[in-house]
Design an enzyme around this catalytic site. Structure first.
Site, PDB file in Angstrom:
ATOM      1  CG  ASP A 223     -10.190  52.893  69.033  1.00 42.73           C
ATOM      2  OD1 ASP A 223     -10.170  51.840  69.676  1.00 42.73           O
ATOM      3  OD2 ASP A 223      -9.302  53.222  68.220  1.00 42.73           O
TER       4      ASP A 223
ATOM      5  CD  GLU B 260      -8.547  52.049  73.785  1.00 47.31           C
ATOM      6  OE1 GLU B 260      -7.859  51.030  73.881  1.00 47.31           O
ATOM      7  OE2 GLU B 260      -8.520  52.775  72.782  1.00 47.31           O
TER       8      GLU B 260
HETATM    9  C1  NOJ Z   1      -7.887  50.367  70.571  1.00 41.12           C
HETATM   10  C2  NOJ Z   1      -8.760  49.208  70.224  1.00 41.12           C
HETATM   11  O1  NOJ Z   1      -9.340  48.692  71.386  1.00 41.12           O
HETATM   12  C3  NOJ Z   1      -7.900  48.211  69.503  1.00 41.12           C
HETATM   13  O2  NOJ Z   1      -8.533  46.984  69.312  1.00 41.12           O
HETATM   14  C4  NOJ Z   1      -7.490  48.823  68.199  1.00 41.12           C
HETATM   15  O3  NOJ Z   1      -6.596  47.943  67.523  1.00 41.12           O
HETATM   16  C5  NOJ Z   1      -6.783  50.173  68.401  1.00 41.12           C
HETATM   17  N1  NOJ Z   1      -7.444  50.998  69.371  1.00 41.12           N
HETATM   18  C6  NOJ Z   1      -6.723  50.932  67.103  1.00 41.12           C
HETATM   19  O4  NOJ Z   1      -8.015  51.344  66.724  1.00 41.12           O
END
Ligand code: NOJ
Length: 553
Positions: free
Chosen positions: A211, A265
């Site tokens: 993440d 991500e």
């Molecule tokens: C990216 C995640 O996909 C999202 O859903 C989340 O709110 C943020 N990062 C913070 O963790």
């Protein structure tokens, strides 16, 4: 051996994202859980996906739907138990489906024991060094330490009270106040996450999704900056030292005899900087948000596809193709708008949309995605053609983005509505106990019209989105040309994308061709061949607008 079975399985895998609270509810409380997923594994096997990525299932107060983790080694009771997660991994493996867990390293929950201890021990304690505690500016330290803004809106700092109750230090949170950022220069933070990785890899996870992967390291100067014109390097995005973390994580992944993968991500506007994360000693793959954000236009799609392939080639990483996820409006809705593009600053929530047009384009888009070289992601419910639910009452919204912008940004709840499985009325079989449907309110209300989009309604209907996905995935599995490998563009009229898959040289005599018509009118198919799959019926032998075909010969 077909590519999806190969040792480097992630290079061609189709990975289905499960958002646990909205997939299936197995204990009848209106919130999805692991029992629900386990009961639906046969559905996923029939659909034909290679792997499941689980959005966070860990113990969490759910301030950001689980992306606020209180214990990285425990399953939240709302979802089940660690024993159930282990069972789920075994059962999925028995069906030939791999498992990817979501690791959230930039921040934890404010209920995490580390943060609780940091609050309790007070200013200047070693416990606070794991986070970004700073004194405030101005008289009495009443102002935040700098002007950084949270990605969810509002200031990126929240003030704490000292153990004696007096106003105290502030802490940094790039997201919600319940998600304090960790200080990745602290060796204990690094050790902890290396251990968390091993914890899940030891339990059979085949990979991790990382993440907010580009945000972990920060400029210790914590200086003010103008977000419209940020300095370079950016104070907290894509700093060079973040790569050290992924090198150490890669070494951990490589220490397992079978292939375990790291998936980033990484939202970055600079394609070259994005590719840096995919160097051979770092992450294996990362989500292609440039493709997700591309407008539904042939020239722009072709530009993004070419750029994607160009930046991945030198680092040897496979491309990925993503249309939707739990953070963006569902693409059936996006593709029905006048402006079909998406970026984080331009969500267009509530902009008018034509769902019939969006659905037609979504059908073509999945054939395009699954024909491109590399791996592909499916966000749960897109195989049913679900749209963004844009009329949720404010009273049911849960996304911190909605609250932190005082409703100016409607947030992401509209793509997180529980799936419709069966029956004529909500909750459409979403909730069950002992396998039988029960009538409880799902955690977000479903549109009544989803009776026509349920798994039950679509199964066996050859014109349905679900059967299109199943057929495409089955063909992809059988084809030796799809997944990882070369792509050759073929001559085609303006507004038409046509490419062959297969070894170099096959372009002139292709055995697999994908054609996507975005030209505004019907076109003849640019090559001869047998249609293996089409997103819509040909009209007088012509490929209609917003339609894709797979040809074999
Ligand atoms: C990216 C995640 O996909 C999202 O859903 C989340 O709110 C943020 N990062 C913070 O963790």
């Amino acid at each position: 051996m077909r590519s999806h079975e190969a040792a480097e399985w992630w290079r061609s895998a189709v990975i289905y994202q499960i958002y646990p609270r909205s997939f299936a509810d197995g204990n009848g409380d209106g919130v999805g859980d692991l029992a629900g997923v386990r009961a639906r594994l046969p559905y996923l096997a029939r659909l034909g996906v290679d792997a499941l990525w689980f959005s966070p299932w860990y113990a969490s107060p759910q301030a950001d739907a689980g992306y606020d983790v209180a214990d990285y080694r425990a399953i939240d009771p709302v979802f089940g138990t660690l024993a159930e997660a282990e069972e789920l991994i075994r059962e999925a493996h028995a069906l030939g489906i791999r498992i990817i867990v979501d690791v959230v390293p930039n921040h934890c929950s404010d209920r995490h024991v580390w943060f609780q201890q940091a609050l309790a021990k007070g200013p200047d304690s070693p416990e606070r060094e794991l986070f970004w505690f700073r004194s405030g500016r101005g008289p009495g330290g009443d102002l935040p330490p700098n002007d950084w803004q949270s990605i969810f809106g509002g200031p990126a700092w929240t003030r704490t009270s000292d153990p004696d109750g007096a106003p105290g230090d502030w802490y940094l949170h790039l997201f919600a106040a319940e998600q304090p950022d960790l200080d990745w220069e602290h060796p204990r933070v690094r050790r902890e996450f290396e251990d968390v990785l091993r914890f899940w890899l030891d339990r059979g996870a085949d990979g991790v999704r990382i993440d907010s992967a580009a945000l972990l390291t920060k400029d210790r100067a914590l200086t003010d900056f103008d977000p419209e014109d940020p300095p370079y390097p950016h104070p907290y995005t894509d700093r060079d030292d973040v790569h050290d973390i992924y090198r150490s994580w890669r070494a951990i992944a490589e220490s397992y005899p079978d292939k375990r993968v790291l998936i980033g991500e990484v939202w970055l506007p600079d394609a070259q900087r994005f590719a840096n994360y995919l160097r051979p000693d770092e992450l294996h793959t990362a989500f292609n948000f440039a493709f997700l954000g591309s407008p539904w236009q042939a020239d722009e799609l072709r530009r993004v596809i070419d750029e994607t392939l160009t930046i991945h080639a030198p680092v040897g990483a496979p491309a990925t193709w993503v249309l939707s996820n739990h953070d963006v409006p569902r693409h059936v809705t996006r593709y029905g708008r006048a402006d079909t593009s998406f970026n984080l600053e331009f969500r267009q929530l509530g902009a008018p949309t034509d769902l019939t047009l969006g659905t037609r384009r979504a059908r073509a888009a999945i054939l395009l995605s699954l024909a491109l070289p590399g791996s592909a992601y499916i966000y749960q419910g897109e195989e049913l053609g679900l749209e963004e639910v844009e009329d949720l009452p404010d009273s049911v919204r849960q996304d911190p983005m909605f609250f932190r912008t005082a409703g100016a940004n409607l947030g992401r709840d509209g793509c997180r509505v529980p799936l419709p499985w069966s029956g004529q009325e909500p909750p459409f079989g979403f909730s069950t106990t002992a396998g039988d449907p029960v009538k409880v309110e799902p955690w977000l209300p479903q549109p009544k019209a989803w009776k026509d989009l349920s798994v039950e309604t679509q199964t066996g209907d050859p014109g349905s989105m679900l059967e299109l996905y199943s057929a495409a995935l089955a063909l992809r599995r059988e084809s030796e040309h799809l997944g990882d490998g070369p792509l050759t563009w073929l001559p085609a009229p303006d507004g038409v994308l046509a490419f062959a898959r297969g070894a170099a040289g096959e372009g002139t005599d292709p055995s697999f061709v994908c054609v996507v018509n975005l030209s505004g009118g019907p076109v003849p198919l640019p090559v001869d061949g047998t249609i293996a799959l089409c997103s819509g019926a040909l009209e007088s032998g012509m490929l209609p607008d917003d339609t894709a075909a797979w040809l074999v010969r």
